[in-house]
Design a protein around this motif. Sequence first.
Motif, PDB file in Angstrom:
ATOM      1  N   SER A  77      24.677  34.853  53.039  1.00 19.77           N
ATOM      2  CA  SER A  77      24.752  33.487  52.489  1.00 19.77           C
ATOM      3  C   SER A  77      26.201  33.052  52.282  1.00 19.77           C
ATOM      4  CB  SER A  77      24.009  33.414  51.152  1.00 19.77           C
ATOM      5  OG  SER A  77      24.785  34.001  50.110  1.00 19.77           O
ATOM      6  N   GLY A  78      27.129  33.997  52.298  1.00 15.51           N
ATOM      7  CA  GLY A  78      28.538  33.680  52.080  1.00 15.51           C
ATOM      8  C   GLY A  78      28.950  33.718  50.622  1.00 15.51           C
ATOM      9  N   ALA A  79      28.058  34.128  49.726  1.00 13.67           N
ATOM     10  CA  ALA A  79      28.366  34.156  48.290  1.00 13.67           C
ATOM     11  C   ALA A  79      29.402  35.230  47.943  1.00 13.67           C
ATOM     12  CB  ALA A  79      27.095  34.378  47.473  1.00 13.67           C
ATOM     13  N   ILE A  80      29.446  36.285  48.732  1.00 18.08           N
ATOM     14  CA  ILE A  80      30.452  37.338  48.554  1.00 18.08           C
ATOM     15  C   ILE A  80      31.188  37.500  49.880  1.00 18.08           C
ATOM     16  CG2 ILE A  80      30.926  39.746  47.975  1.00 18.08           C
ATOM     17  CD1 ILE A  80      28.254  39.857  46.525  1.00 18.08           C
ATOM     18  N   PRO A  81      32.493  37.291  49.878  1.00 21.01           N
ATOM     19  CA  PRO A  81      33.249  37.516  51.119  1.00 21.01           C
ATOM     20  C   PRO A  81      33.180  38.983  51.531  1.00 21.01           C
ATOM     21  CG  PRO A  81      34.565  36.337  49.486  1.00 21.01           C
ATOM     22  CD  PRO A  81      33.330  36.803  48.792  1.00 21.01           C
ATOM     23  N   HIS A  82      33.203  39.209  52.822  1.00 23.92           N
ATOM     24  CA  HIS A  82      33.197  40.579  53.351  1.00 23.92           C
ATOM     25  C   HIS A  82      33.816  40.557  54.741  1.00 23.92           C
ATOM     26  CE1 HIS A  82      29.600  38.767  55.074  1.00 23.92           C
ATOM     27  NE2 HIS A  82      29.680  39.664  56.041  1.00 23.92           N
ATOM     28  N   HIS A  83      34.082  41.725  55.262  1.00 32.21           N
ATOM     29  CA  HIS A  83      34.565  41.809  56.633  1.00 32.21           C
ATOM     30  C   HIS A  83      33.800  42.914  57.348  1.00 32.21           C
ATOM     31  CE1 HIS A  83      37.148  44.685  54.463  1.00 32.21           C
ATOM     32  NE2 HIS A  83      37.199  45.347  55.598  1.00 32.21           N
ATOM     33  N   VAL A  84      33.788  42.802  58.667  1.00 33.48           N
ATOM     34  CA  VAL A  84      33.055  43.756  59.491  1.00 33.48           C
ATOM     35  C   VAL A  84      34.028  44.809  60.004  1.00 33.48           C
ATOM     36  CG1 VAL A  84      31.631  44.037  61.556  1.00 33.48           C
ATOM     37  CG2 VAL A  84      31.396  41.984  60.146  1.00 33.48           C
ATOM     38  N   LEU A  97      33.671  41.527  44.835  1.00 36.64           N
ATOM     39  CA  LEU A  97      32.396  41.931  44.251  1.00 36.64           C
ATOM     40  C   LEU A  97      32.398  41.697  42.739  1.00 36.64           C
ATOM     41  CD1 LEU A  97      29.634  43.321  44.914  1.00 36.64           C
ATOM     42  CD2 LEU A  97      30.676  45.380  43.977  1.00 36.64           C
ATOM     43  N   LEU A  98      33.485  42.055  42.075  1.00 38.34           N
ATOM     44  CA  LEU A  98      33.557  41.869  40.627  1.00 38.34           C
ATOM     45  C   LEU A  98      33.589  40.388  40.258  1.00 38.34           C
ATOM     46  CD1 LEU A  98      35.973  44.784  39.710  1.00 38.34           C
ATOM     47  CD2 LEU A  98      33.474  44.719  39.497  1.00 38.34           C
ATOM     48  N   ALA A  99      34.215  39.554  41.091  1.00 42.61           N
ATOM     49  CA  ALA A  99      34.212  38.109  40.839  1.00 42.61           C
ATOM     50  C   ALA A  99      32.804  37.555  40.977  1.00 42.61           C
ATOM     51  CB  ALA A  99      35.161  37.407  41.812  1.00 42.61           C
ATOM     52  N   TYR A 100      32.064  38.004  41.981  1.00 45.84           N
ATOM     53  CA  TYR A 100      30.668  37.574  42.141  1.00 45.84           C
ATOM     54  C   TYR A 100      29.832  38.024  40.949  1.00 45.84           C
ATOM     55  CZ  TYR A 100      25.859  37.402  43.709  1.00 45.84           C
ATOM     56  OH  TYR A 100      24.512  37.153  43.771  1.00 45.84           O
ATOM     57  N   ARG A 101      30.048  39.260  40.527  1.00 50.00           N
ATOM     58  CA  ARG A 101      29.294  39.795  39.375  1.00 50.00           C
ATOM     59  C   ARG A 101      29.572  38.973  38.115  1.00 50.00           C
ATOM     60  NH1 ARG A 101      30.342  44.783  35.959  1.00 50.00           N
ATOM     61  NH2 ARG A 101      28.294  45.421  35.260  1.00 50.00           N
ATOM     62  N   ALA A 102      30.818  38.583  37.909  1.00 53.41           N
ATOM     63  CA  ALA A 102      31.165  37.758  36.745  1.00 53.41           C
ATOM     64  C   ALA A 102      30.489  36.394  36.841  1.00 53.41           C
ATOM     65  CB  ALA A 102      32.679  37.603  36.648  1.00 53.41           C
ATOM     66  N   MET A 104      27.718  35.737  38.404  1.00 53.96           N
ATOM     67  CA  MET A 104      26.294  35.978  38.212  1.00 53.96           C
ATOM     68  C   MET A 104      25.960  36.103  36.722  1.00 53.96           C
ATOM     69  SD  MET A 104      23.951  38.986  39.939  1.00 53.96           S
ATOM     70  CE  MET A 104      24.744  40.322  39.054  1.00 53.96           C
ATOM     71  N   PHE A 105      26.766  36.866  35.985  1.00 60.06           N
ATOM     72  CA  PHE A 105      26.535  37.021  34.548  1.00 60.06           C
ATOM     73  C   PHE A 105      26.706  35.698  33.814  1.00 60.06           C
ATOM     74  CE2 PHE A 105      27.637  41.771  34.771  1.00 60.06           C
ATOM     75  CZ  PHE A 105      26.288  42.120  34.812  1.00 60.06           C
ATOM     76  N   GLU A 106      27.704  34.908  34.218  1.00 57.48           N
ATOM     77  CA  GLU A 106      27.941  33.605  33.591  1.00 57.48           C
ATOM     78  C   GLU A 106      26.761  32.670  33.849  1.00 57.48           C
ATOM     79  OE1 GLU A 106      29.487  30.942  31.140  1.00 57.48           O
ATOM     80  OE2 GLU A 106      30.322  32.938  31.446  1.00 57.48           O
ATOM     81  N   ALA A 107      26.241  32.676  35.056  1.00 58.47           N
ATOM     82  CA  ALA A 107      25.080  31.839  35.379  1.00 58.47           C
ATOM     83  C   ALA A 107      23.860  32.279  34.577  1.00 58.47           C
ATOM     84  CB  ALA A 107      24.792  31.903  36.879  1.00 58.47           C
ATOM     85  N   GLN A 108      23.665  33.581  34.428  1.00 58.08           N
ATOM     86  CA  GLN A 108      22.545  34.087  33.629  1.00 58.08           C
ATOM     87  C   GLN A 108      22.700  33.682  32.167  1.00 58.08           C
ATOM     88  OE1 GLN A 108      22.737  38.285  34.486  1.00 58.08           O
ATOM     89  NE2 GLN A 108      21.322  38.129  36.210  1.00 58.08           N
ATOM     90  N   LYS A 109      23.917  33.723  31.675  1.00 55.33           N
ATOM     91  CA  LYS A 109      24.188  33.338  30.289  1.00 55.33           C
ATOM     92  C   LYS A 109      23.870  31.853  30.074  1.00 55.33           C
ATOM     93  CE  LYS A 109      28.005  33.005  27.021  1.00 55.33           C
ATOM     94  NZ  LYS A 109      29.446  33.168  26.849  1.00 55.33           N
ATOM     95  N   ARG A 110      24.336  31.007  31.004  1.00 54.31           N
ATOM     96  CA  ARG A 110      24.057  29.566  30.897  1.00 54.31           C
ATOM     97  C   ARG A 110      22.558  29.296  30.948  1.00 54.31           C
ATOM     98  NH1 ARG A 110      28.355  29.078  34.421  1.00 54.31           N
ATOM     99  NH2 ARG A 110      26.939  28.673  36.160  1.00 54.31           N
ATOM    100  N   LEU A 111      21.860  29.982  31.830  1.00 58.36           N
ATOM    101  CA  LEU A 111      20.419  29.810  31.952  1.00 58.36           C
ATOM    102  C   LEU A 111      19.716  30.202  30.655  1.00 58.36           C
ATOM    103  CD1 LEU A 111      18.074  29.105  33.866  1.00 58.36           C
ATOM    104  CD2 LEU A 111      18.035  31.505  34.546  1.00 58.36           C
TER     105      LEU A 111
END
Length: 130
Positions: A77-84, A97-102, A104-111
């Motif tokens: 989906s492009g939510a986490i950058p990666h390379h092949v 990965l840690l930025a995505y995790r943060a 995700m936690f922030e979105a869960q907190k808001r929800l």
Amino acid sequence: MPKLDASSVPTTEIDILEETRDKLPEGILRSALETLSHALRGGEDMFVIKPRETLTPSEAAGLLGISRTHLYKILDSGAIPHHVVGSRDRRIAATDLLAYRARMFEAQKRLAENRAHADEADHLALDEFD
């Protein structure tokens, strides 16, 4: 990515870690040692990740607590950058990965906060009918 298995760390070593922590002035290093000692005493395993480290999908999925299949969907989906690497192996930068995790936690907190406010509004509305 080295894993620090809490069950393999003797309590005497945790005691020494805490003594060392107590000798440090307030700051980020003291805070890190405090987090580490609390986790180990609580039986929680820890991972040591360097900011420039890249992770395999298995390692990344483990850190997020999700399946590798779900991680591939997130990567696609492009939510986490990666390379092949090579023809199809993927690698994820630890910082991404840690930025995505943060996020995700922030979105869960808001929800959760939004749901709590909605529940509060529901209770207030019901009180009007009493």
